[in-house]
Scaffold this motif. Sequence first.
Motif, PDB file in Angstrom:
ATOM      1  N   SER A  45      52.595  11.181  36.019  1.00 14.58           N
ATOM      2  CA  SER A  45      52.742  11.659  34.647  1.00 14.58           C
ATOM      3  C   SER A  45      53.197  13.107  34.702  1.00 14.58           C
ATOM      4  O   SER A  45      52.761  13.865  35.567  1.00 14.58           O
ATOM      5  N   GLY A  46      54.078  13.488  33.797  1.00 16.76           N
ATOM      6  CA  GLY A  46      54.539  14.871  33.779  1.00 16.76           C
ATOM      7  C   GLY A  46      55.269  15.235  35.062  1.00 16.76           C
ATOM      8  O   GLY A  46      56.218  14.570  35.469  1.00 16.76           O
ATOM      9  N   SER A  47      54.780  16.287  35.740  1.00 16.88           N
ATOM     10  CA  SER A  47      55.460  16.764  36.949  1.00 16.88           C
ATOM     11  C   SER A  47      54.937  16.122  38.236  1.00 16.88           C
ATOM     12  O   SER A  47      55.431  16.432  39.324  1.00 16.88           O
ATOM     13  N   LYS A  51      59.112   8.830  33.983  1.00 10.77           N
ATOM     14  CA  LYS A  51      60.030   9.303  32.956  1.00 10.77           C
ATOM     15  C   LYS A  51      59.267  10.014  31.845  1.00 10.77           C
ATOM     16  O   LYS A  51      58.053   9.831  31.690  1.00 10.77           O
ATOM     17  N   SER A  52      59.977  10.806  31.086  1.00 13.95           N
ATOM     18  CA  SER A  52      59.357  11.601  30.019  1.00 13.95           C
ATOM     19  C   SER A  52      58.571  10.714  29.054  1.00 13.95           C
ATOM     20  O   SER A  52      59.068   9.685  28.588  1.00 13.95           O
ATOM     21  N   GLY A  53      57.325  11.112  28.784  1.00 13.01           N
ATOM     22  CA  GLY A  53      56.480  10.393  27.838  1.00 13.01           C
ATOM     23  C   GLY A  53      55.719   9.225  28.424  1.00 13.01           C
ATOM     24  O   GLY A  53      54.973   8.562  27.717  1.00 13.01           O
ATOM     25  N   LYS A  62      59.108   9.897  40.090  1.00 15.69           N
ATOM     26  CA  LYS A  62      58.504  10.675  39.011  1.00 15.69           C
ATOM     27  C   LYS A  62      58.559   9.844  37.729  1.00 15.69           C
ATOM     28  O   LYS A  62      59.566   9.192  37.457  1.00 15.69           O
ATOM     29  N   ASP A  64      61.870   7.828  37.502  1.00 14.69           N
ATOM     30  CA  ASP A  64      63.106   8.456  37.960  1.00 14.69           C
ATOM     31  C   ASP A  64      63.001   8.576  39.473  1.00 14.69           C
ATOM     32  O   ASP A  64      62.085   9.228  40.003  1.00 14.69           O
TER      33      ASP A  64
END
Length: 227
Positions: A160-162, A122-124, A120, A102
């Motif tokens: 990963s994550g934040s 993406k989720s997962g 960042k 993202d």
Amino acid sequence: MRTRLANRSARLLLAAAAATALAATTTACGPEDNGAAAPAASASTSTDASADASDGAESGTGGTDSGSEDSGSEAGAGADKGGDKGAGEGGVGQSCGTNDLDLTLTPRSQAGGYYQVTAKAKSGITCYLDVNTPSVSFGSKPEGVASPVGQGGEDPIKLSGSAVAYTGISPKTTKEDGGVEFENVIVSVTDEDPNPAELALPEPAVVEKPIVTNWSTNPGETVPVIV
């Protein structure tokens, strides 16, 4: 003489009576013996049949257990293969593609004005920015391609994550008037990335000899300047 015959006749009668009694006794015992033997044979047959049935049941149970274990093993193997595949597509160790990220663009006023791009995962997704400098271009012509200035830089950066990484883009580095206006900037992690991201600028920007910094986890290192 008559007395002897009488005695002899009496003995013969007694013998005949004894024979008759013996025959009756033998006849009476025969059926009872046969009747007693028959249940014994039936009991033996029933026992054998029960044993056979028990053996058959155990064999059937063994076959079921074997099938369950084999099926479980195959299912486990499939799950392992599926897990390996998932790691290859979105697991730890893969290089980041632009479509794994993202990307957000924020205008900054330092150094005469530039754009800070934040990346960042993406989720997962867990991936690594293996290439220090992103590929940045305003439009498709060579003069719109941003040149790297070598500021910042960490190789590789795990996302990963934040966790985030930053890069800075300056659209114009000349002091003379001139340049071409653009409303969007194209950003990708490598020159060959098949899925570049096109980010909208908050307002049209005049572009001339643009520059871009390396990726860094420290935003202070991504203020683009020519040194």
